[in-house]
Motif scaffolding. Structure first.
Motif, mmCIF file in Angstrom:
data_model
loop_
_atom_site.group_PDB
_atom_site.id
_atom_site.type_symbol
_atom_site.label_atom_id
_atom_site.label_comp_id
_atom_site.label_asym_id
_atom_site.label_seq_id
_atom_site.Cartn_x
_atom_site.Cartn_y
_atom_site.Cartn_z
ATOM 1 N N ILE A 52 89.103 66.382 -33.199
ATOM 2 C CA ILE A 52 89.465 65.197 -33.992
ATOM 3 C C ILE A 52 88.265 64.264 -34.107
ATOM 4 O O ILE A 52 87.955 63.736 -35.186
ATOM 5 C CB ILE A 52 90.667 64.476 -33.340
ATOM 6 C CG1 ILE A 52 91.897 65.393 -33.381
ATOM 7 C CG2 ILE A 52 90.958 63.156 -34.050
ATOM 8 C CD1 ILE A 52 93.048 64.906 -32.539
ATOM 9 N N PHE A 53 87.565 64.083 -32.986
ATOM 10 C CA PHE A 53 86.383 63.208 -32.969
ATOM 11 C C PHE A 53 85.346 63.697 -33.973
ATOM 12 O O PHE A 53 84.843 62.935 -34.801
ATOM 13 C CB PHE A 53 85.803 63.189 -31.551
ATOM 14 C CG PHE A 53 84.538 62.404 -31.422
ATOM 15 C CD1 PHE A 53 84.579 61.022 -31.262
ATOM 16 C CD2 PHE A 53 83.295 63.036 -31.449
ATOM 17 C CE1 PHE A 53 83.413 60.293 -31.138
ATOM 18 C CE2 PHE A 53 82.126 62.308 -31.322
ATOM 19 C CZ PHE A 53 82.173 60.934 -31.171
ATOM 20 N N ILE A 54 85.078 65.006 -33.938
ATOM 21 C CA ILE A 54 84.055 65.560 -34.835
ATOM 22 C C ILE A 54 84.488 65.402 -36.299
ATOM 23 O O ILE A 54 83.698 65.005 -37.153
ATOM 24 C CB ILE A 54 83.776 67.046 -34.486
ATOM 25 C CG1 ILE A 54 83.057 67.121 -33.137
ATOM 26 C CG2 ILE A 54 82.953 67.735 -35.569
ATOM 27 C CD1 ILE A 54 82.955 68.524 -32.566
ATOM 28 N N LEU A 55 85.775 65.656 -36.579
ATOM 29 C CA LEU A 55 86.262 65.531 -37.956
ATOM 30 C C LEU A 55 86.134 64.101 -38.458
ATOM 31 O O LEU A 55 85.649 63.849 -39.565
ATOM 32 C CB LEU A 55 87.732 65.984 -38.042
ATOM 33 C CG LEU A 55 87.973 67.503 -37.927
ATOM 34 C CD1 LEU A 55 89.471 67.799 -37.916
ATOM 35 C CD2 LEU A 55 87.287 68.232 -39.082
ATOM 36 N N ILE A 56 86.556 63.132 -37.626
ATOM 37 C CA ILE A 56 86.556 61.738 -38.078
ATOM 38 C C ILE A 56 85.134 61.203 -38.192
ATOM 39 O O ILE A 56 84.760 60.608 -39.216
ATOM 40 C CB ILE A 56 87.416 60.870 -37.128
ATOM 41 C CG1 ILE A 56 88.886 61.266 -37.300
ATOM 42 C CG2 ILE A 56 87.206 59.385 -37.405
ATOM 43 C CD1 ILE A 56 89.835 60.580 -36.371
ATOM 44 N N ILE A 57 84.320 61.447 -37.155
ATOM 45 C CA ILE A 57 82.947 60.945 -37.197
ATOM 46 C C ILE A 57 82.173 61.671 -38.306
ATOM 47 O O ILE A 57 81.379 61.067 -39.026
ATOM 48 C CB ILE A 57 82.260 61.116 -35.816
ATOM 49 C CG1 ILE A 57 82.987 60.267 -34.770
ATOM 50 C CG2 ILE A 57 80.782 60.739 -35.881
ATOM 51 C CD1 ILE A 57 83.027 58.780 -35.047
ATOM 52 N N GLY A 58 82.465 62.970 -38.495
ATOM 53 C CA GLY A 58 81.826 63.732 -39.565
ATOM 54 C C GLY A 58 82.162 63.124 -40.928
ATOM 55 O O GLY A 58 81.279 62.956 -41.786
ATOM 56 N N ALA A 59 83.441 62.752 -41.121
ATOM 57 C CA ALA A 59 83.867 62.149 -42.388
ATOM 58 C C ALA A 59 83.167 60.808 -42.598
ATOM 59 O O ALA A 59 82.715 60.494 -43.711
ATOM 60 C CB ALA A 59 85.386 61.971 -42.388
ATOM 61 N N PHE A 60 83.065 60.029 -41.534
ATOM 62 C CA PHE A 60 82.361 58.739 -41.615
ATOM 63 C C PHE A 60 80.922 58.955 -42.083
ATOM 64 O O PHE A 60 80.455 58.312 -43.017
ATOM 65 C CB PHE A 60 82.323 58.062 -40.232
ATOM 66 C CG PHE A 60 83.424 57.071 -40.023
ATOM 67 C CD1 PHE A 60 83.599 55.994 -40.883
ATOM 68 C CD2 PHE A 60 84.284 57.197 -38.935
ATOM 69 C CE1 PHE A 60 84.610 55.076 -40.666
ATOM 70 C CE2 PHE A 60 85.302 56.292 -38.725
ATOM 71 C CZ PHE A 60 85.469 55.234 -39.600
ATOM 72 N N ILE A 61 80.240 59.877 -41.382
ATOM 73 C CA ILE A 61 78.816 60.092 -41.680
ATOM 74 C C ILE A 61 78.654 60.585 -43.114
ATOM 75 O O ILE A 61 77.807 60.111 -43.869
ATOM 76 C CB ILE A 61 78.207 61.081 -40.654
ATOM 77 C CG1 ILE A 61 78.181 60.421 -39.271
ATOM 78 C CG2 ILE A 61 76.792 61.501 -41.059
ATOM 79 C CD1 ILE A 61 77.827 61.353 -38.130
ATOM 80 N N TRP A 62 79.534 61.493 -43.499
ATOM 81 C CA TRP A 62 79.478 62.030 -44.863
ATOM 82 C C TRP A 62 79.653 60.897 -45.895
ATOM 83 O O TRP A 62 78.909 60.798 -46.862
ATOM 84 C CB TRP A 62 80.565 63.097 -45.017
ATOM 85 C CG TRP A 62 80.688 63.624 -46.417
ATOM 86 C CD1 TRP A 62 79.715 64.275 -47.137
ATOM 87 C CD2 TRP A 62 81.826 63.524 -47.272
ATOM 88 N NE1 TRP A 62 80.170 64.593 -48.377
ATOM 89 C CE2 TRP A 62 81.468 64.153 -48.494
ATOM 90 C CE3 TRP A 62 83.110 62.996 -47.139
ATOM 91 C CZ2 TRP A 62 82.356 64.233 -49.569
ATOM 92 C CZ3 TRP A 62 83.995 63.090 -48.199
ATOM 93 C CH2 TRP A 62 83.616 63.694 -49.399
#
Ligand code: CUA
Length: 331
Positions: A52-62
């Motif tokens: 979940i962390f990777i998905l959310i932080i990944g979406a933020f960065i994207w």
């Protein structure tokens, strides 16, 4: 310069963390059925939250990269209003994840529920004192302190009581944490599947020496455990020399109001049972290794070694020699 100091911190942390090897007293280095289930639950939830962390932080960065300010040109990202899916999808995700966590937790709770009592079980009474642990083996009729012995594979049914304040018993590699409360008997159990020594600690703040209220759990083969029990059941060693005799007299007079020389004397004494003191490797609530030098320092000034403990006698150098001579016989 700054970059070098940061690099040094990372390297230092790496060295520190590498110390958390297999011997580290964490339930992740499981040596029992209970800690094994706890570790599985931990990893399940850790991996789930990591995804979940990777998905959310990944979406933020994207989004930050996609909609960044390009050479002064302001980008207005798409504005979304009134889309039900943007509320429904996260809600569904939360319900599904929480449901999965609930199932995992309930499964773990059932898995670590105490097994049905059997006459083969070892009955252990753990008593919290400020600041040391008393271990009273009901069926074997022996009492010891700070160092707990159990046979590998056996079910140990534990009852926990305190004589003073609230403590908490925890040997992470062997079992979960249980509060030790005055006036209320709590229960827990251990089955260890691994021979070895495992460290534990009082985990409820109980005064100045709370951190110095440790446990060493020794899991051994049935034969070694039986030999240990047989030795603990023996009466205290008899003095032979004059020096030992003088030490014995002090133990049975001056020390006797707080310490017992009877292997089965139960919990009401203020201090640990001394009958087989030197069969243990630690003393003073597991604060120190038990050896001649530490014993002599303790007898000279126990308050300097563990401030606030109940031992407040003043002994002459001659008495210390006599006591050391006798106490070291108590194997
Ligand atoms: Cu006992 Cu903290």
């Amino acid at each position: 310069m700054k970059i070098f100091s940061r690099f040094a911190i990372f390297v230092g942390l790496g060295v520190l963390l590498s110390g958390c090897a297999a011997s580290s007293p964490t339930f992740l280095n499981s040596a029992s059925l209970i800690a094994g289930h706890e570790a599985s639950l931990y990893w399940e939830i850790f991996i789930e939250t990591l995804i979940i962390f990777i998905l959310i932080i990944g979406a933020f960065i994207w989004i930050f990269i996609r909609d960044r300010d390009r050479c002064g040109k302001k980008i207005v990202p798409p504005q979304i209003y009134g889309k039900l899916a943007w509320a429904a999808v996260p809600l569904l995700a939360i319900v599904l994840l929480d449901g999965a966590d609930f199932v995992a937790m309930a499964r773990t709770m059932f898995a670590v529920a105490p097994p049905a009592a059997s006459s083969q079980d070892i009955q252990l009474h753990v008593i919290g004192h400020r600041w040391w642990w008393e271990f009273d083996y009901k069926d074997q009729n022996i009492v010891t302190a700070n160092e707990l012995h159990i046979p590998v594979g056996a079910t140990v049914q534990i009852t926990l009581d305190s004589v003073d304040v609230i403590h908490s018993f925890w040997v992470p590699q062997l079992t979960g944490k249980t509060d030790v409360i005055p006036g209320q008997t709590n229960h827990m159990w251990i089955t260890s599947d691994q021979i070895g020594e495992f460290l534990g600690q009082c985990t409820e703040f109980c005064g100045t020496e709370h951190a110095m209220m440790r446990i060493k759990a020794v899991v051994q083969s049935q034969a070694d455990f039986d030999a240990w029990v047989a030795n603990q059941q023996k009466p205290a060693a008899q003095p032979k020399t004059d020096l030992e005799q003088a030490g014995h007299t002090t133990v049975t007079t001056l020390c006797a109001s707080c310490h017992s020389l009877n292997p089965a004397e139960p919990e009401e004494k203020t201090g640990p049972n001394l009958t087989h003191l030197f069969s243990r490797s630690i003393f003073a609530g597991g604060t120190y290794d038990l050896n001649d030098a530490n014993l002599r320092s303790w007898l000279k000034d126990p308050q300097a070694m563990k401030p606030g403990n109940d031992m407040g006698v003043t002994l002459s150098p001659a008495q210390i020699d006599q006591l050391a001579a006798y106490l070291e016989l108590l194997k």
